[in-house]
Design a protein around this motif. Structure first.
Motif, PDB file in Angstrom:
ATOM      1  N   VAL A 231      69.978 -17.469  43.019  1.00 45.75           N
ATOM      2  CA  VAL A 231      69.732 -16.892  44.070  1.00 45.75           C
ATOM      3  C   VAL A 231      71.214 -16.491  44.693  1.00 45.75           C
ATOM      4  O   VAL A 231      71.435 -15.808  45.404  1.00 45.75           O
ATOM      5  CB  VAL A 231      68.837 -17.756  45.163  1.00 45.75           C
ATOM      6  CG1 VAL A 231      68.950 -16.893  46.580  1.00 45.75           C
ATOM      7  CG2 VAL A 231      67.428 -17.948  44.525  1.00 45.75           C
ATOM      8  N   ARG A 232      72.136 -17.546  44.583  1.00 43.67           N
ATOM      9  CA  ARG A 232      73.390 -17.556  45.184  1.00 43.67           C
ATOM     10  C   ARG A 232      74.203 -16.241  44.557  1.00 43.67           C
ATOM     11  O   ARG A 232      75.022 -15.620  45.630  1.00 43.67           O
ATOM     12  CB  ARG A 232      74.291 -18.805  44.691  1.00 43.67           C
ATOM     13  CG  ARG A 232      74.659 -18.792  43.329  1.00 43.67           C
ATOM     14  CD  ARG A 232      75.487 -19.850  42.632  1.00 43.67           C
ATOM     15  NE  ARG A 232      75.757 -20.172  41.454  1.00 43.67           N
ATOM     16  CZ  ARG A 232      75.000 -20.662  40.829  1.00 43.67           C
ATOM     17  NH1 ARG A 232      73.935 -21.337  41.179  1.00 43.67           N
ATOM     18  NH2 ARG A 232      75.045 -20.862  39.346  1.00 43.67           N
ATOM     19  N   THR A 233      73.661 -15.511  43.718  1.00 37.68           N
ATOM     20  CA  THR A 233      74.310 -14.107  43.183  1.00 37.68           C
ATOM     21  C   THR A 233      73.974 -13.454  44.621  1.00 37.68           C
ATOM     22  O   THR A 233      74.810 -12.385  44.722  1.00 37.68           O
ATOM     23  CB  THR A 233      73.514 -13.685  41.866  1.00 37.68           C
ATOM     24  OG1 THR A 233      73.703 -14.635  40.887  1.00 37.68           O
ATOM     25  CG2 THR A 233      74.037 -12.488  41.532  1.00 37.68           C
ATOM     26  N   LEU A 234      72.925 -13.533  45.139  1.00 40.75           N
ATOM     27  CA  LEU A 234      72.718 -12.536  46.094  1.00 40.75           C
ATOM     28  C   LEU A 234      73.908 -12.610  47.302  1.00 40.75           C
ATOM     29  O   LEU A 234      74.016 -11.363  47.857  1.00 40.75           O
ATOM     30  CB  LEU A 234      71.270 -12.720  46.989  1.00 40.75           C
ATOM     31  CG  LEU A 234      70.073 -12.674  46.184  1.00 40.75           C
ATOM     32  CD1 LEU A 234      68.816 -12.992  46.788  1.00 40.75           C
ATOM     33  CD2 LEU A 234      69.980 -10.995  46.042  1.00 40.75           C
ATOM     34  N   LEU A 235      74.291 -13.560  47.515  1.00 41.72           N
ATOM     35  CA  LEU A 235      75.521 -13.783  48.513  1.00 41.72           C
ATOM     36  C   LEU A 235      76.687 -12.932  48.381  1.00 41.72           C
ATOM     37  O   LEU A 235      77.307 -12.754  49.224  1.00 41.72           O
ATOM     38  CB  LEU A 235      75.667 -15.203  48.833  1.00 41.72           C
ATOM     39  CG  LEU A 235      74.627 -16.024  48.984  1.00 41.72           C
ATOM     40  CD1 LEU A 235      74.947 -17.573  49.057  1.00 41.72           C
ATOM     41  CD2 LEU A 235      73.950 -15.618  50.426  1.00 41.72           C
ATOM     42  N   ARG A 236      77.091 -12.469  46.785  1.00 44.85           N
ATOM     43  CA  ARG A 236      77.949 -11.676  46.722  1.00 44.85           C
ATOM     44  C   ARG A 236      77.602 -10.401  46.557  1.00 44.85           C
ATOM     45  O   ARG A 236      78.645  -9.325  46.210  1.00 44.85           O
ATOM     46  CB  ARG A 236      78.450 -12.352  45.426  1.00 44.85           C
ATOM     47  CG  ARG A 236      78.972 -13.690  45.226  1.00 44.85           C
ATOM     48  CD  ARG A 236      79.748 -14.059  44.060  1.00 44.85           C
ATOM     49  NE  ARG A 236      78.906 -13.858  42.744  1.00 44.85           N
ATOM     50  CZ  ARG A 236      78.406 -14.969  42.344  1.00 44.85           C
ATOM     51  NH1 ARG A 236      78.352 -16.165  43.008  1.00 44.85           N
ATOM     52  NH2 ARG A 236      77.708 -14.839  41.497  1.00 44.85           N
ATOM     53  N   LEU A 237      76.602  -9.838  46.940  1.00 41.64           N
ATOM     54  CA  LEU A 237      76.083  -8.418  46.729  1.00 41.64           C
ATOM     55  C   LEU A 237      76.406  -7.619  48.076  1.00 41.64           C
ATOM     56  O   LEU A 237      75.972  -7.939  49.323  1.00 41.64           O
ATOM     57  CB  LEU A 237      74.774  -8.095  46.568  1.00 41.64           C
ATOM     58  CG  LEU A 237      74.298  -8.863  45.261  1.00 41.64           C
ATOM     59  CD1 LEU A 237      72.697  -8.745  45.168  1.00 41.64           C
ATOM     60  CD2 LEU A 237      74.791  -8.041  44.046  1.00 41.64           C
ATOM     61  N   PRO A 238      77.447  -6.550  47.862  1.00 43.04           N
ATOM     62  CA  PRO A 238      77.629  -5.908  49.323  1.00 43.04           C
ATOM     63  C   PRO A 238      76.516  -5.469  50.106  1.00 43.04           C
ATOM     64  O   PRO A 238      76.582  -5.333  51.265  1.00 43.04           O
ATOM     65  CB  PRO A 238      78.525  -4.999  48.717  1.00 43.04           C
ATOM     66  CG  PRO A 238      79.256  -5.441  47.282  1.00 43.04           C
ATOM     67  CD  PRO A 238      78.002  -6.286  46.795  1.00 43.04           C
TER      68      PRO A 238
END
Length: 423
Positions: A231-238
């Motif tokens: 889920v932490r991948t979402l935090l890097r999505l523009p």
């Protein structure tokens, strides 16, 4: 009415795409639209009578109704995230969505057993739990079924069918109230039966989304299914860094349509029996505009159309504040602006985010965006209900309109309105 008998091969493009408005829209989208149509008939039957039932029938205060209206918008934030994550991890979008639909159907029956404002609120909280579970998996099924350049069209078709139910629901409630002796109980009974039909349609006709294509050749036989990205991948999505603040700021000053209908009823001195007809006008405009606006968003940029929808909501608020005679022009103006607002915001926001999210996190990402917007609208409903209680409806609406105007200016200046048409 759109009907489809497409098989899974249709979704993959094995058969020619239909011509006209449904070009390139797969059977999954149509089936989900029909499920939403039936479910919205059920939901809007209840929603159409709820403001009067709670405030006039059960004596709920404006502040309490604001809390309940906010509950409809955002009290299920955690469950939206949970439903999205479960669907991504299990890749059982249909099962998670079906659980949410079934839970909401059960709540329609439970409304027959409660008779106090807060017991009704408790049942509605569980009903919103069902909505929270199903919304992100349903939207992910739509997004995963169509290519990036057709997202606006697909969501427009789905929302058009969904809104057909929103149009029929208040009409059904009006008819029941017109003929039934115990009107509210009869509305809840019919609503429950229709909701069960929606669950049956989902089970029979909606197909699971195809699994994401492997990135490095076929997996060995017996290999474990790869887990979705963390889920932490979402935090890097523009896309989420841009859309979540926009949805939150604008959602905080989005006046719930229940409040707008109550304000319009006061201006018109409208009989309670005709109150359920007000949402019909909104739904009719939404139904007519959903597909054209979705296609427009594909061409012009979905963020621009999303912001334009909030400008229309601001126009509805200003019409109610203006010294316009209480007559047909006021009714048509407010309901048309509100219907266009929903056409330009509801599916368009999901269409903007969907193709920019990785397939393995698409449901969770949409749930994060939905939760952000719903939580802001929950807070906004509490603020509006508090302002109504303390200073009256006119002052509350004036404050909301001012806040919405300032938010639009801030988003336009600092958030940008760049086109987001997928290449």
């Amino acid at each position: 009415m759109y009907l489809s008998t497409s098989r899974a091969s249709d979704i993959a493009g094995a058969t020619p795409a239909p011509k006209g408005p449904l070009r390139a829209v797969p059977g999954t989208v149509i089936a989900l639209g029909l499920v939403s149509l039936v479910t919205d008939v059920s939901a809007e039957m209840v929603t159409a009578v709820l403001p009067l039932y709670l405030m006039a029938g059960l004596g709920m205060s404006p502040l309490a109704f604001g809390a309940l209206d906010g509950l409809h918008q955002g009290a299920t934030a955690v469950l939206r995230l949970a439903g999205g994550r479960i669907a991504d991890r299990t890749r059982r979008h249909k099962l998670v969505a079906g659980t949410g639909y079934a839970l909401s159907a059960a709540c329609k029956a439970a409304l027959l057993l409660v008779a106090t404002p807060w017991s009704v609120a408790a049942v509605l909280a569980v009903d919103r739990t069902g909505k929270g579970l199903r919304t992100a998996p349903r939207d992910a099924l739509i997004s995963l079924s169509v290519p990036p350049g057709e997202q606006g069209r697909a969501f427009g078709v789905h929302r058009a069918l969904d809104t057909a139910g929103a149009l029929l629901g208040p009409l059904a409630a009006f008819g029941v109230l017109w003929v039934a002796v115990d009107g509210y109980a009869a509305v809840f009974t019919v609503s429950c039966c229709v909701a069960v039909l929606g669950v049956v349609l989902l089970a029979l006709f909606v197909r699971e989304a195809p699994a994401p294509a492997p990135t490095a050749g076929p997996a060995p036989a017996g290999a474990a299914r790869p887990a979705p990205p963390p889920v932490r991948t979402l935090l890097r999505l523009p896309v989420l860094r841009g859309l979540c603040p926009t949805a939150a700021v604008l959602g905080l000053f989005t006046v719930g349509d229940g409040f707008l209908y109550l304000l319009l009823q006061r201006r018109l001195d409208l009989s309670a029996a005709y109150f359920p007809l007000l949402p019909v006008g909104t739904a009719a405009v939404f139904l007519a505009a959903a597909l054209p606006v979705g296609r427009l968003a594909d061409r012009l940029g979905r963020r621009r159309v999303f912001l334009g929808g909030h400008v229309l909501l601001l126009g509805a608020c200003l019409l109610l504040l203006a010294p316009v005679p209480a007559g047909p022009p006021l009714v048509v103006g407010v309901l048309a602006a509100l219907g266009l607002f929903y056409a330009a915001t509801d599916g368009v926001l999901m269409a903007a985010a969907g193709p920019l999210l990785p397939a393995g996190l698409r449901t969770t990402g949409l749930a994060v965006l939905q939760t952000t917007q719903a939580s802001a609208r929950f807070a906004g409903s509490l603020l509006f209900g508090s302002a109504w209680t303390l200073w009256g409806p006119g002052a509350a609406l004036g404050l909301a309109a001012t806040g919405l105007l300032l938010s639009l200016v801030a988003v336009a200046v600092f958030g940008g309105t760049r086109a987001d048409r997928p290449s």
